[in-house]
Design a protein around this motif. Structure first.
Motif, short mmCIF file in Angstrom:
data_model
loop_
_atom_site.label_atom_id
_atom_site.label_comp_id
_atom_site.label_asym_id
_atom_site.label_seq_id
_atom_site.Cartn_x
_atom_site.Cartn_y
_atom_site.Cartn_z
N LYS A 118 0.62 -1.56 -0.16
CA LYS A 118 0.47 -0.47 -0.09
C LYS A 118 1.15 1.04 0.18
CE LYS A 118 -3.98 2.19 2.74
NZ LYS A 118 -4.33 2.16 3.92
N ALA A 119 0.73 2.09 -0.96
CA ALA A 119 1.58 3.40 -0.96
C ALA A 119 0.84 4.43 -0.83
CB ALA A 119 2.14 3.35 -1.91
N VAL A 120 0.68 5.02 -0.11
CA VAL A 120 0.24 6.57 0.40
C VAL A 120 0.74 7.70 -0.12
CG1 VAL A 120 -1.27 7.42 2.29
CG2 VAL A 120 -1.00 4.69 2.19
N TYR A 121 0.84 8.66 -0.89
CA TYR A 121 0.92 10.24 -1.09
C TYR A 121 0.33 10.70 -0.82
CZ TYR A 121 3.57 13.32 -4.45
OH TYR A 121 4.45 14.27 -4.84
N THR A 122 0.83 11.58 0.28
CA THR A 122 0.63 13.07 1.06
C THR A 122 0.60 14.15 0.14
OG1 THR A 122 -0.62 12.02 2.98
CG2 THR A 122 -1.17 14.24 2.83
N VAL A 123 -0.34 15.37 -0.11
CA VAL A 123 0.74 16.54 -0.73
C VAL A 123 -0.57 17.29 -0.20
CG1 VAL A 123 0.50 17.50 -2.57
CG2 VAL A 123 0.34 15.58 -2.71
N LEU A 146 4.92 23.56 -0.85
CA LEU A 146 4.54 22.59 -1.07
C LEU A 146 5.06 21.68 -0.58
CD1 LEU A 146 2.03 21.18 -3.35
CD2 LEU A 146 3.83 20.78 -4.17
N ARG A 147 3.71 20.27 0.47
CA ARG A 147 4.71 19.62 1.22
C ARG A 147 4.38 18.03 0.82
NH1 ARG A 147 3.82 22.01 7.55
NH2 ARG A 147 5.06 23.17 7.09
N THR A 148 4.87 16.78 1.08
CA THR A 148 5.18 15.64 0.36
C THR A 148 5.49 14.69 1.49
OG1 THR A 148 6.61 15.26 -1.01
CG2 THR A 148 4.81 16.69 -2.25
N ASP A 149 4.10 13.39 1.67
CA ASP A 149 4.99 12.92 2.45
C ASP A 149 4.42 11.38 1.65
OD1 ASP A 149 3.90 10.88 4.27
OD2 ASP A 149 4.36 11.96 5.69
N PHE A 150 5.51 10.46 1.38
CA PHE A 150 5.18 9.73 0.82
C PHE A 150 5.55 7.95 1.77
CE2 PHE A 150 7.66 6.30 -2.57
CZ PHE A 150 5.77 6.10 -2.19
N ARG A 151 4.45 7.01 1.79
CA ARG A 151 4.66 6.09 2.42
C ARG A 151 4.58 4.70 1.62
NH1 ARG A 151 0.13 7.33 6.80
NH2 ARG A 151 -0.15 8.59 5.02
N VAL A 152 5.05 3.79 2.27
CA VAL A 152 5.56 2.23 1.77
C VAL A 152 4.89 1.29 2.15
CG1 VAL A 152 6.37 0.88 -0.10
CG2 VAL A 152 6.51 3.10 -0.72
N ILE A 153 3.90 0.68 2.97
CA ILE A 153 3.33 -0.29 3.40
C ILE A 153 3.68 -1.91 2.69
CG2 ILE A 153 1.99 -1.21 5.25
CD1 ILE A 153 0.45 1.64 5.18
N THR A 183 11.73 -5.33 -1.74
CA THR A 183 13.15 -4.80 -1.93
C THR A 183 12.51 -2.99 -2.92
OG1 THR A 183 14.76 -5.99 -0.35
CG2 THR A 183 15.51 -3.66 -2.26
N PHE A 184 13.01 -2.13 -3.26
CA PHE A 184 12.12 -1.50 -4.32
C PHE A 184 13.65 -0.63 -4.30
CE2 PHE A 184 9.58 0.40 -0.13
CZ PHE A 184 10.28 1.36 -0.24
N THR A 185 13.87 0.63 -5.03
CA THR A 185 14.20 1.97 -4.81
C THR A 185 12.17 3.10 -5.44
OG1 THR A 185 14.24 1.94 -7.00
CG2 THR A 185 16.06 1.17 -5.72
N VAL A 242 15.89 -0.15 -0.22
CA VAL A 242 14.71 -0.31 0.98
C VAL A 242 14.71 -1.59 0.16
CG1 VAL A 242 12.48 0.78 1.72
CG2 VAL A 242 13.71 2.44 0.82
N THR A 243 14.13 -1.99 2.12
CA THR A 243 13.51 -3.44 2.15
C THR A 243 12.51 -3.31 3.31
OG1 THR A 243 16.05 -4.52 2.17
CG2 THR A 243 13.99 -6.25 3.27
N VAL A 244 11.89 -3.91 3.15
CA VAL A 244 10.80 -3.78 3.88
C VAL A 244 10.06 -5.09 4.89
CG1 VAL A 244 7.96 -2.60 4.31
CG2 VAL A 244 9.79 -1.19 2.86
N ALA A 245 9.88 -5.43 5.49
CA ALA A 245 9.63 -6.45 6.39
C ALA A 245 7.94 -6.49 5.90
CB ALA A 245 9.88 -6.74 7.54
N PRO A 246 7.52 -7.55 6.33
CA PRO A 246 5.25 -7.70 6.44
C PRO A 246 5.14 -6.94 7.29
CG PRO A 246 7.06 -10.12 6.22
CD PRO A 246 7.82 -8.75 6.48
N GLY A 247 4.63 -6.08 7.32
CA GLY A 247 3.95 -5.06 8.16
C GLY A 247 5.05 -3.83 8.60
N ASP A 248 4.91 -3.75 7.94
CA ASP A 248 6.80 -2.64 8.68
C ASP A 248 5.90 -1.82 6.76
OD1 ASP A 248 6.65 -3.42 10.55
OD2 ASP A 248 9.23 -3.95 9.80
N SER A 249 6.45 -0.13 7.56
CA SER A 249 6.64 0.61 5.79
C SER A 249 8.26 1.15 6.47
CB SER A 249 5.79 1.70 6.14
OG SER A 249 5.59 1.88 7.79
N TRP A 250 7.77 2.21 4.65
CA TRP A 250 9.16 3.28 5.10
C TRP A 250 8.26 4.77 4.98
CZ3 TRP A 250 9.86 6.00 0.17
CH2 TRP A 250 10.99 5.70 0.52
#
Length: 330
Positions: A171-176, A183-190, A198-200, A311-319
């Motif tokens: 789940k990727a969540v992007y807030t503007v 202008l503020r941006t917040d990007f979360r990957v769950i 793993t991703f870039t 980035v490596t994200v474990a199950p249930g974790d986020s970046w």
């Protein structure tokens, strides 16, 4: 064209209001991106602050309006911010003349997403986030004594298309948000799956400049960078010795590793764009030079990225990564 604003103070960052105040001005309940603009406006619109309209080619967009006079426009296709204007009406971002808005390809300009891959690699160029419709998660306009901060939250999750090339649940969540003229941006990957992934990623930020030879980026001196201008697949590792990165003499395609949280782009008008980031770690500086003869003199890309180290994200974790953009006088 963005210009200097002598005497205009930079607004201080204010804390969010309590949950009770937020709930009074927040509209939530995820709606599919296929919903009509009218449906989105009815469910998520906030008079005077958040408006859903048809953009170019009839593609749904959300317009944020701040009481200061600043505004931003975000296309749901790619969750791409295509406009950020100061109270003066000056545009800060740049959209290329070859950009298309009919969803046949990603929007070329503004603040496109690169996720879950930056650059070329095992899946399509710059990943898939920039060429998919994102869903509206919520909108808000925080109640303030003097003004509101309009905000939209967009959400992207896996589907058959993404799973075929990147077999992970996420789940990727992007807030503007507009905070005054910032202008503020917040990007979360769950990670919503049962295995690590793993991703870039990057925000492929395009900024309008008075002329490419007048633009320069400060804050990168002393850093190690990967020069991809000659061979993107085998970049040269170099050390930046200049006080400021300049443009106009050839293709610039450099990835600065472990960059500082603050860098500035002098746009050549007496003003600069201050870029303050957390979580992104790297900065990419790009100008296509003569490979885009029709427009290269009008923009520079200064991109917040996480690409030197994946980035490596474990199950249930986020970046999470954030970026605040604001115009400052030089």
């Amino acid at each position: 064209m963005l210009s200097a604003r002598t005497g205009v103070p930079v607004r201080a960052v204010r804390t969010r209001q309590c949950a009770a105040f937020q709930s009074a001005s927040r509209r939530a309940v995820v709606v599919r991106a296929a919903a009509t603009t009218a449906d989105l406006q009815k469910q998520f619109g906030i008079p005077g602050n958040v408006e859903f309209v048809d953009g170019k080619a009839g593609t749904p967009t959300v317009v944020l309006k701040h009481s200061s006079g600043s505004s931003a426009q975000v296309y749901l296709h790619g969750a791409c911010v295509t406009s950020w204007k100061q109270a003066s009406g000056d545009e800060v971002l740049y959209v290329r003349p070859d950009a298309v808005f009919d969803k046949s390809k990603p929007i070329s300009g503004g603040l496109p997403h690169c996720f879950p891959q930056f650059g070329p690699g095992p899946i399509q160029q710059h990943g898939f986030a920039r060429n998919l419709d994102w869903e509206v998660g919520s909108t808000s306009a925080d109640l303030q004594p003097d003004e509101r901060d309009p905000e939209v939250e967009l959400v992207l999750t896996e589907n058959d298309y993404t799973l075929k090339m990147w077999p992970h649940k996420f789940k990727a969540v992007y807030t503007v948000t507009l905070h005054g003229e910032q202008l503020r941006t917040d990007f979360r990957v769950i990670n919503t799956g049962d295995a690590p992934f793993t991703f870039t990623a990057a925000l492929h930020s395009y900024f309008e400049v008075l002329g490419v030879t007048k633009a320069k980026v400060s804050g990168l001196k002393g850093l190690t960078y990967l020069d991809k201008s000659k061979d993107p697949k085998n970049p040269e590792s170099k050390t930046e010795e200049r006080d400021a990165v300049t443009f106009g003499e050839g293709l610039v395609d450099s990835v600065y590793l472990n960059a500082p949280e603050h860098v500035e782009l002098d746009v050549g008008t007496g003003a600069a764009i201050a870029i303050d980031a957390t979580g992104w770690q790297d900065v990419v500086v790009w100008n296509p030079h003569l490979t885009m003869k029709e427009c290269y003199e009008s923009f520079v890309c200064v991109e917040n990225a996480k690409t030197g180290e994946a980035v490596t994200v474990a199950p249930g974790d986020s970046w999470r990564a954030t970026t605040n953009f604001q115009v400052v006088d030089l």
